[in-house]
Design a protein around this motif. Sequence first.
Motif, PDB file in Angstrom:
ATOM      1  N   LEU A   1     -15.069 -31.201   1.969  1.00 23.32           N
ATOM      2  CA  LEU A   1     -14.046 -32.241   1.860  1.00 23.32           C
ATOM      3  C   LEU A   1     -13.780 -32.621   0.409  1.00 23.32           C
ATOM      4  N   ALA A   2     -14.822 -32.562  -0.421  1.00 24.01           N
ATOM      5  CA  ALA A   2     -14.686 -32.970  -1.819  1.00 24.01           C
ATOM      6  C   ALA A   2     -14.153 -31.868  -2.719  1.00 24.01           C
ATOM      7  N   SER A   3     -14.232 -30.619  -2.283  1.00 23.66           N
ATOM      8  CA  SER A   3     -13.949 -29.521  -3.206  1.00 23.66           C
ATOM      9  C   SER A   3     -12.789 -28.621  -2.806  1.00 23.66           C
ATOM     10  N   SER A   4     -12.298 -28.752  -1.584  1.00 24.18           N
ATOM     11  CA  SER A   4     -11.243 -27.854  -1.116  1.00 24.18           C
ATOM     12  C   SER A   4     -10.011 -28.645  -0.696  1.00 24.18           C
ATOM     13  N   SER A   5      -8.843 -28.074  -0.929  1.00 26.78           N
ATOM     14  CA  SER A   5      -7.590 -28.677  -0.470  1.00 26.78           C
ATOM     15  C   SER A   5      -7.260 -28.245   0.951  1.00 26.78           C
ATOM     16  N   TYR A   6      -8.019 -27.291   1.473  1.00 24.30           N
ATOM     17  CA  TYR A   6      -7.796 -26.775   2.826  1.00 24.30           C
ATOM     18  C   TYR A   6      -8.998 -27.165   3.679  1.00 24.30           C
ATOM     19  N   THR A   7      -8.855 -28.230   4.463  1.00 27.59           N
ATOM     20  CA  THR A   7     -10.014 -28.777   5.175  1.00 27.59           C
ATOM     21  C   THR A   7      -9.780 -28.857   6.683  1.00 27.59           C
ATOM     22  N   TYR A   8      -9.059 -29.875   7.152  1.00 23.18           N
ATOM     23  CA  TYR A   8      -8.918 -30.080   8.592  1.00 23.18           C
ATOM     24  C   TYR A   8      -8.381 -28.853   9.343  1.00 23.18           C
ATOM     25  N   PRO A   9      -7.406 -28.113   8.785  1.00 24.02           N
ATOM     26  CA  PRO A   9      -6.936 -26.929   9.517  1.00 24.02           C
ATOM     27  C   PRO A   9      -8.033 -25.906   9.823  1.00 24.02           C
TER      28      PRO A   9
ATOM     29  N   ASN B   1       0.829  -1.201   0.000  1.00 25.91           N
ATOM     30  CA  ASN B   1       0.000   0.000   0.000  1.00 25.91           C
ATOM     31  C   ASN B   1       0.870   1.260   0.000  1.00 25.91           C
ATOM     32  N   GLN B   2       0.995   1.868  -1.168  1.00 28.34           N
ATOM     33  CA  GLN B   2       1.766   3.104  -1.289  1.00 28.34           C
ATOM     34  C   GLN B   2       0.866   4.311  -1.501  1.00 28.34           C
ATOM     35  N   ASP B   3      -0.445   4.086  -1.467  1.00 27.23           N
ATOM     36  CA  ASP B   3      -1.406   5.163  -1.682  1.00 27.23           C
ATOM     37  C   ASP B   3      -2.047   5.522  -0.347  1.00 27.23           C
ATOM     38  N   PRO B   4      -1.689   6.675   0.241  1.00 29.04           N
ATOM     39  CA  PRO B   4      -2.225   7.031   1.562  1.00 29.04           C
ATOM     40  C   PRO B   4      -3.729   7.292   1.550  1.00 29.04           C
ATOM     41  N   THR B   5      -4.313   7.471   0.365  1.00 28.93           N
ATOM     42  CA  THR B   5      -5.754   7.714   0.294  1.00 28.93           C
ATOM     43  C   THR B   5      -6.551   6.412   0.172  1.00 28.93           C
ATOM     44  N   ARG B   6      -5.873   5.288  -0.052  1.00 27.53           N
ATOM     45  CA  ARG B   6      -6.566   4.007  -0.202  1.00 27.53           C
ATOM     46  C   ARG B   6      -7.119   3.558   1.145  1.00 27.53           C
ATOM     47  N   ARG B   7      -8.398   3.269   1.194  1.00 27.74           N
ATOM     48  CA  ARG B   7      -9.056   2.868   2.445  1.00 27.74           C
ATOM     49  C   ARG B   7      -8.772   1.392   2.736  1.00 27.74           C
ATOM     50  N   THR B   8      -7.952   1.159   3.751  1.00 29.24           N
ATOM     51  CA  THR B   8      -7.584  -0.197   4.145  1.00 29.24           C
ATOM     52  C   THR B   8      -7.005  -0.147   5.554  1.00 29.24           C
ATOM     53  N   THR B   9      -6.684  -1.307   6.101  1.00 29.36           N
ATOM     54  CA  THR B   9      -6.034  -1.341   7.405  1.00 29.36           C
ATOM     55  C   THR B   9      -4.546  -1.041   7.253  1.00 29.36           C
ATOM     56  N   ASP B  10      -3.909  -0.663   8.363  1.00 26.73           N
ATOM     57  CA  ASP B  10      -2.463  -0.435   8.336  1.00 26.73           C
ATOM     58  C   ASP B  10      -1.712  -1.743   8.118  1.00 26.73           C
ATOM     59  N   GLY B  11      -2.217  -2.809   8.734  1.00 25.11           N
ATOM     60  CA  GLY B  11      -1.534  -4.090   8.654  1.00 25.11           C
ATOM     61  C   GLY B  11      -2.470  -5.219   8.271  1.00 25.11           C
ATOM     62  N   PHE B  12      -1.886  -6.301   7.747  1.00 26.24           N
ATOM     63  CA  PHE B  12      -2.642  -7.493   7.371  1.00 26.24           C
ATOM     64  C   PHE B  12      -1.815  -8.713   7.735  1.00 26.24           C
ATOM     65  N   VAL B  13      -2.448  -9.697   8.388  1.00 31.47           N
ATOM     66  CA  VAL B  13      -1.743 -10.868   8.910  1.00 31.47           C
ATOM     67  C   VAL B  13      -2.371 -12.142   8.358  1.00 31.47           C
ATOM     68  N   TYR B  14      -1.521 -13.012   7.798  1.00 32.57           N
ATOM     69  CA  TYR B  14      -1.973 -14.292   7.258  1.00 32.57           C
ATOM     70  C   TYR B  14      -2.028 -15.383   8.337  1.00 32.57           C
ATOM     71  N   THR B  15      -1.197 -15.270   9.359  1.00 34.66           N
ATOM     72  CA  THR B  15      -0.991 -16.369  10.309  1.00 34.66           C
ATOM     73  C   THR B  15      -1.681 -16.074  11.642  1.00 34.66           C
ATOM     74  N   MET B  16      -2.935 -16.450  11.729  1.00 31.33           N
ATOM     75  CA  MET B  16      -3.704 -16.202  12.944  1.00 31.33           C
ATOM     76  C   MET B  16      -3.102 -16.898  14.151  1.00 31.33           C
TER      77      MET B  16
ATOM     78  N   MET C   1      -6.586 -12.629   8.830  1.00 32.33           N
ATOM     79  CA  MET C   1      -7.374 -13.504   7.962  1.00 32.33           C
ATOM     80  C   MET C   1      -7.473 -14.896   8.579  1.00 32.33           C
ATOM     81  N   CYS C   2      -8.646 -15.531   8.437  1.00 27.97           N
ATOM     82  CA  CYS C   2      -8.799 -16.894   8.930  1.00 27.97           C
ATOM     83  C   CYS C   2      -9.853 -17.632   8.107  1.00 27.97           C
ATOM     84  N   HIS C   3      -9.968 -18.957   8.357  1.00 30.86           N
ATOM     85  CA  HIS C   3     -10.887 -19.799   7.581  1.00 30.86           C
ATOM     86  C   HIS C   3     -11.555 -20.847   8.488  1.00 30.86           C
ATOM     87  N   PRO C   4     -12.291 -20.443   9.509  1.00 29.48           N
ATOM     88  CA  PRO C   4     -12.925 -21.423  10.385  1.00 29.48           C
ATOM     89  C   PRO C   4     -14.060 -22.159   9.677  1.00 29.48           C
ATOM     90  N   ALA C   5     -14.263 -23.425  10.049  1.00 29.13           N
ATOM     91  CA  ALA C   5     -15.351 -24.205   9.447  1.00 29.13           C
ATOM     92  C   ALA C   5     -15.572 -25.493  10.208  1.00 29.13           C
TER      93      ALA C   5
END
Length: 242
Positions: A203-211, A154-169, A192-196
């Motif tokens: 199980l049949a359609s995603s490679s990301y399941t048990y986690p 993010n190099q645009d100070p006018t872009r509406r977003t958070t200051d930080g973003f984390v992949y590893t909850m 970011m997270c993916h609870p389910a």
Amino acid sequence: MKKLIINADDFGYCKGVNYGIIEAHTDGVLTSTTMMANMPGFDHAVELHQQHPDLGIGVHLNLTTGSPVLNHLKTIVDTEGNFRNQSYYKGSFIIDQQEVYNEWKAQIEKILAAGIHPTHLDAHHHANLFGDFNDIYFKLADEYNLPVRNNFNNQDPTRRTTDGFVYTMETALQSEESLTQLFATHTTVEIMCHPAFLDKFLLASSSYTYPRTEELDLLTHPTTKELFNRQNKIELATFKII
């Protein structure tokens, strides 16, 4: 007060994902989610939203899973009419960018038509970073006056977003120290997270399941909830603050 948004991707994917997200919200620390307009759990997700209006809901723009909202597309679908796999975009590719724009706009419009006022935009599999698609991502964000996920430089100070973003909850919510470290140089952060819960379709359609079940457990665990209860410097929030 620092603001932390904990956002679950894939709302609308299927009932197992939908129920997991709602559980993480009602019995945990989840504050936000992003909805997939094209997936089979969409109508179910809309019903759940009506029952839980405090959960912030954005649009999870999709280009890589399931079939599109629009018909008669040519360059972003395979011979069966389904979205191309994300691996297609890891090499050189030729795509009609107008098709991407039209499909993503149709996904936003479908969610609006369901009576949902989106809080923000993000993209499934971070598809906004494929090729020049970030320009389309920003164009739609401007058209609908919505914030976006900060998964880009993010190099645009006018872009509406958070200051930080984390992949590893798991790392971010490990302790009070790790939580504090998130805000060493930021005032607003998205995790970011993916609870389910697991169901047959997932199980049949995603490679990301048990986690996903592990993530649900972490979001609802008493230790995680206590992590926020015993401090007064970080507030759980949605993208409505941006």
